[in-house]
Design an enzyme around this catalytic site. Structure first.
Site, mmCIF file in Angstrom:
data_model
loop_
_atom_site.group_PDB
_atom_site.id
_atom_site.type_symbol
_atom_site.label_atom_id
_atom_site.label_comp_id
_atom_site.label_asym_id
_atom_site.label_seq_id
_atom_site.Cartn_x
_atom_site.Cartn_y
_atom_site.Cartn_z
ATOM 1 N N GLU A 150 -28.909 68.989 23.715
ATOM 2 C CA GLU A 150 -28.279 69.728 23.713
ATOM 3 C C GLU A 150 -27.825 70.340 22.610
ATOM 4 O O GLU A 150 -27.982 70.160 21.393
ATOM 5 C CB GLU A 150 -27.177 69.201 24.283
ATOM 6 C CG GLU A 150 -27.376 68.705 25.821
ATOM 7 C CD GLU A 150 -26.179 67.720 26.644
ATOM 8 O OE1 GLU A 150 -25.901 68.126 27.807
ATOM 9 O OE2 GLU A 150 -25.348 66.986 25.481
ATOM 10 N N CYS B 50 -23.811 73.687 16.533
ATOM 11 C CA CYS B 50 -24.495 71.935 16.622
ATOM 12 C C CYS B 50 -25.686 71.834 16.928
ATOM 13 O O CYS B 50 -25.951 72.151 18.004
ATOM 14 C CB CYS B 50 -23.212 70.923 16.728
ATOM 15 S SG CYS B 50 -22.782 70.101 16.833
ATOM 16 N N CYS C 239 -32.486 58.694 20.958
ATOM 17 C CA CYS C 239 -31.569 58.383 19.369
ATOM 18 C C CYS C 239 -31.875 56.463 19.073
ATOM 19 O O CYS C 239 -31.602 56.065 20.596
ATOM 20 C CB CYS C 239 -30.432 58.990 18.828
ATOM 21 S SG CYS C 239 -29.707 57.938 16.883
ATOM 22 N N CYS D 241 -25.345 53.541 18.058
ATOM 23 C CA CYS D 241 -23.795 53.321 17.634
ATOM 24 C C CYS D 241 -22.784 53.680 18.983
ATOM 25 O O CYS D 241 -23.690 53.643 20.168
ATOM 26 C CB CYS D 241 -23.200 55.030 16.993
ATOM 27 S SG CYS D 241 -24.636 55.033 15.218
ATOM 28 N N CYS E 49 -20.965 56.561 20.347
ATOM 29 C CA CYS E 49 -21.933 57.178 20.484
ATOM 30 C C CYS E 49 -22.850 57.263 21.790
ATOM 31 O O CYS E 49 -23.790 56.209 22.775
ATOM 32 C CB CYS E 49 -23.019 57.562 19.607
ATOM 33 S SG CYS E 49 -23.740 59.408 19.534
ATOM 34 N N CYS F 176 -18.263 66.229 19.366
ATOM 35 C CA CYS F 176 -18.386 64.833 18.997
ATOM 36 C C CYS F 176 -19.545 63.382 20.161
ATOM 37 O O CYS F 176 -18.741 63.201 20.740
ATOM 38 C CB CYS F 176 -18.844 64.525 18.111
ATOM 39 S SG CYS F 176 -17.847 65.700 16.550
HETATM 40 N N1 SAH Z 1 -26.783 61.024 13.484
HETATM 41 C C1 SAH Z 1 -26.086 61.480 12.860
HETATM 42 C C2 SAH Z 1 -24.924 62.578 13.834
HETATM 43 C C3 SAH Z 1 -24.163 61.917 14.364
HETATM 44 S S1 SAH Z 1 -23.237 62.953 15.731
HETATM 45 C C4 SAH Z 1 -25.207 60.919 12.752
HETATM 46 O O1 SAH Z 1 -24.509 59.214 12.381
HETATM 47 O O2 SAH Z 1 -23.687 61.401 12.013
HETATM 48 C C5 SAH Z 1 -22.050 63.426 14.835
HETATM 49 C C6 SAH Z 1 -21.006 63.325 14.670
HETATM 50 O O3 SAH Z 1 -19.628 62.074 15.438
HETATM 51 C C7 SAH Z 1 -20.957 61.342 14.030
HETATM 52 O O4 SAH Z 1 -19.964 61.137 12.801
HETATM 53 C C8 SAH Z 1 -21.024 60.585 14.984
HETATM 54 O O5 SAH Z 1 -20.830 59.108 14.636
HETATM 55 C C9 SAH Z 1 -19.842 61.506 15.747
HETATM 56 N N2 SAH Z 1 -19.724 60.570 16.980
HETATM 57 C C10 SAH Z 1 -20.325 59.700 18.191
HETATM 58 N N3 SAH Z 1 -20.437 59.507 19.383
HETATM 59 C C11 SAH Z 1 -18.673 60.066 19.187
HETATM 60 C C12 SAH Z 1 -17.451 60.208 19.897
HETATM 61 N N4 SAH Z 1 -17.528 59.392 21.215
HETATM 62 N N5 SAH Z 1 -16.180 60.266 19.676
HETATM 63 C C13 SAH Z 1 -16.054 60.948 18.187
HETATM 64 N N6 SAH Z 1 -17.493 61.125 17.752
HETATM 65 C C14 SAH Z 1 -18.532 60.898 17.763
#
Ligand code: SAH
Length: 372
Positions: A95, A108, A115, A119, A122, A343
């Protein structure tokens, strides 16, 4: 035709120059002309490249192609955010999200299908890791977004002013393809963006942060999400390999290499988990005296999650504590959550989810093949 055609989308300038010289016996300026056509004008068809000689175009058709991923769906949020699902294979998609603001337009983009970082908060983690995107698949997201946005935009104003690797995937785990893509974003014959306007967001792959500092200075965002190892081990499991005491020095080194530009730390606000005043004070101690900014992200829910978003008042208090300690902290505005474009809500499944959406969602516009 002999052998496979080379996809010119995603070849950095030096490689494209080598390609036209070796395969076509042409001068380097031909490569520059090609780049202008591909990135500035969004051409995907050699026939349209009117300032190239007919026989050169014919030669190009033999050995090269400009191939972009296929758009499966496009959705438009009530706030103007747009999300495209791009097909990677029969089951998987990725996406790409466009976020318009009065003074800029941020794209974005994703770096991997799925991935592996796992985490806990996420949505992308739930689908596991499938594969790295190629340079063409990364750059192709920008190419497609620019085409789609130009079609619907009067006056030809620049739609994409910033690119952030905050879609699906861990960009530093796909370093080999992400760095050449970023070079094209910053090349004046590519998307011509300044270093400040290309942001790589990482969960904290320490060795690659050092490498990036040497090789390609872009804006760095780091997903911190917790002020101590105990909590970060749980939320961002890569912390067990690269704990905070290793991660932060890498970030300060990055700042030094960048002539003092700051690093942004992302911090997702999870109700009752990492949002206590004590966490804010711990964070402030970690950031003391550094060129760091804290970006608080209200948690975005997704199906099956066990977390809840911190209430707005808790987020405001957390921010105030940081500010009172001299740490610059801002709260990220949630955009596009009605189309699951916010995000952490990206989970690219071409099947099931898309089929459900095609019928159900108001703004869904199914798209078919992209001409190549
Ligand atoms: N892999 C990269 C990009 C991830 S997406 C990273 O970890 O930085 C970008 C941001 O969104 C990251 O800071 C991630 O931790 C955050 N994120 C992931 N899931 C989320 C959620 N459910 N709500 C808010 N932010 C989230």
């Amino acid at each position: 035709m002999v052998g496979e055609r080379v996809n010119l989308l995603g070849l950095p300038r030096a490689q494209l120059e080598a390609f036209v010289a070796q395969r076509l016996g042409a001068k380097p300026f031909r490569a520059r002309q090609l780049m202008k056509w591909i990135y500035r004008r969004g051409a995907a068809d050699f026939s349209a490249m009117s300032d190239l000689a007919q026989d050169f175009r014919a030669q190009l058709r033999e050995v090269a192609e400009i191939t972009v991923p296929q758009i499966v769906t496009e959705q438009v949020s009530s706030d103007g955010t747009r999300k495209w699902m791009l097909r990677m294979d029969e089951v998987q998609g990725i996406e790409t999200v466009y976020i318009p603001e009065p003074d800029r337009g941020t794209l974005c983009i994703s770096s991997q299908v799925g991935c592996a970082m796992d985490c806990t908060f996420c949505a992308t983690a739930q689908q596991g890791f499938n594969r790295n995107l190629s340079v063409a698949e990364i750059v192709g997201q920008v190419w497609l977004a620019q085409r789609e946005l130009t079609e619907t935009r009067a006056g030809g104003a620049r739609a994409i002013t910033n690119i952030v690797f905050m879609g699906m995937g861990e960009p530093l785990a796909n370093y080999r393809n992400v760095v050449p893509a970023m070079r094209i974003f910053m090349d004046d014959l590519g998307y011509d963006l300044s270093r400040r306007r290309v942001t790589l967001s990482t969960s904290g792959l320490v060795p690659q942060i050092y490498k990036l500092a040497e090789e390609c200075n872009v804006a760095l965002a780091v997903s911190l999400h917790a002020p101590n190892d105990e909590l970060r081990n749980e939320l961002v499991p890569i912390n067990r390999k690269h704990p905070i005491a290793e991660l932060l020095p890498a970030c300060w080194h990055y700042i030094d290499q960048q002539n003092g530009r700051s690093v942004t730390f992302e911090y997702v606000m999870l109700d009752g988990v990492n949002d206590k005043p004590e966490h804010a004070r711990q964070l402030a101690r970690l950031m003391q005296g550094r060129r760091a900014k804290l970006n608080l992200i209200p948690f975005n829910v997704f199906p099956g999650t066990r977390y809840r978003r911190s209430p707005a008042a808790v987020i405001a208090r957390f921010r105030d504590i940081l500010n009172d300690h001299g740490v610059i902290a801002t709260t990220r505005k949630t955009r596009g959550d009605d189309i699951e474009a916010a995000c952490g809500q990206l989970a690219g499944k071409v099947t099931d989810r898309t089929l459900v959406r095609l019928g159900a969602k108001l703004h869904s516009t199914p798209r078919t093949a992209v001409e190549t």
